[in-house]
Design a protein around this motif. Sequence first.
Motif, mmCIF file in Angstrom:
data_model
loop_
_atom_site.group_PDB
_atom_site.id
_atom_site.type_symbol
_atom_site.label_atom_id
_atom_site.label_comp_id
_atom_site.label_asym_id
_atom_site.label_seq_id
_atom_site.Cartn_x
_atom_site.Cartn_y
_atom_site.Cartn_z
ATOM 1 N N GLU A 85 0.808 -1.224 0.000
ATOM 2 C CA GLU A 85 0.000 0.000 0.000
ATOM 3 C C GLU A 85 0.838 1.270 0.000
ATOM 4 O O GLU A 85 0.493 2.236 -0.661
ATOM 5 N N ASP A 86 1.931 1.290 0.761
ATOM 6 C CA ASP A 86 2.722 2.510 0.822
ATOM 7 C C ASP A 86 4.223 2.275 0.684
ATOM 8 O O ASP A 86 5.032 3.147 0.989
ATOM 9 N N ASP A 96 6.619 5.243 -0.093
ATOM 10 C CA ASP A 96 5.843 6.135 -0.968
ATOM 11 C C ASP A 96 5.296 7.295 -0.135
ATOM 12 O O ASP A 96 4.156 7.287 0.290
ATOM 13 N N GLU A 99 2.192 9.271 -1.676
ATOM 14 C CA GLU A 99 0.945 8.526 -1.845
ATOM 15 C C GLU A 99 0.574 8.251 -3.306
ATOM 16 O O GLU A 99 -0.588 8.252 -3.676
ATOM 17 N N TYR A 102 -1.616 4.827 -3.816
ATOM 18 C CA TYR A 102 -3.057 4.822 -3.523
ATOM 19 C C TYR A 102 -3.884 4.953 -4.803
ATOM 20 O O TYR A 102 -5.036 4.549 -4.839
ATOM 21 N N GLU A 103 -3.287 5.500 -5.848
ATOM 22 C CA GLU A 103 -3.979 5.646 -7.127
ATOM 23 C C GLU A 103 -3.978 4.353 -7.941
ATOM 24 O O GLU A 103 -4.565 4.299 -9.017
ATOM 25 N N PRO A 105 -4.677 0.817 -6.662
ATOM 26 C CA PRO A 105 -4.999 -0.291 -5.747
ATOM 27 C C PRO A 105 -5.009 -1.655 -6.447
ATOM 28 O O PRO A 105 -4.800 -2.681 -5.798
ATOM 29 N N VAL A 108 -1.598 -3.490 -5.892
ATOM 30 C CA VAL A 108 -1.115 -3.820 -4.555
ATOM 31 C C VAL A 108 -0.985 -5.330 -4.411
ATOM 32 O O VAL A 108 -1.850 -6.080 -4.854
#
Length: 131
Positions: A85-86, A96, A99, A102-103, A105, A108
């Motif tokens: 996720e990050d 990250d 972020e 997050y764009e 998903p 992931v």
Amino acid sequence: MVYTALVKRLDPQIEEEVTIEIEGIEFTGFAFICPYKIEVGKSYHVSIGFTILDELMIREIQGEKKEIERIGLGYEYYIRGLLHEDTIDAGIVFTDEDEYFYEHPELVEKNVEMRVDRISIEFLKTPTNNN
């Protein structure tokens, strides 16, 4: 994530440019935070990230590749590894902070390749016991 990095090279012309080695992986990045003088041949605590100047170029790849590959003679790199996720785990973990992930998903927990404009290195306030 905090790593111990061995400084391999400092550029005499570009003050922020530093080549380091972490866990056998060598790369050149930019020391955007460095609260003390660093020296070649010594080790320091660092955290690493990446800089994207325009837009994130990321795609799923086949296989479990974990690597950092320099593109030409510049500062751009392909970072290949497992996306979380990050963070992205490319043998060493890149955070990250902006972020971008997050764009995406749908990517992931998949193996990806992303292109970054440069790798950022933060030398943390407490240096290690130097070699």
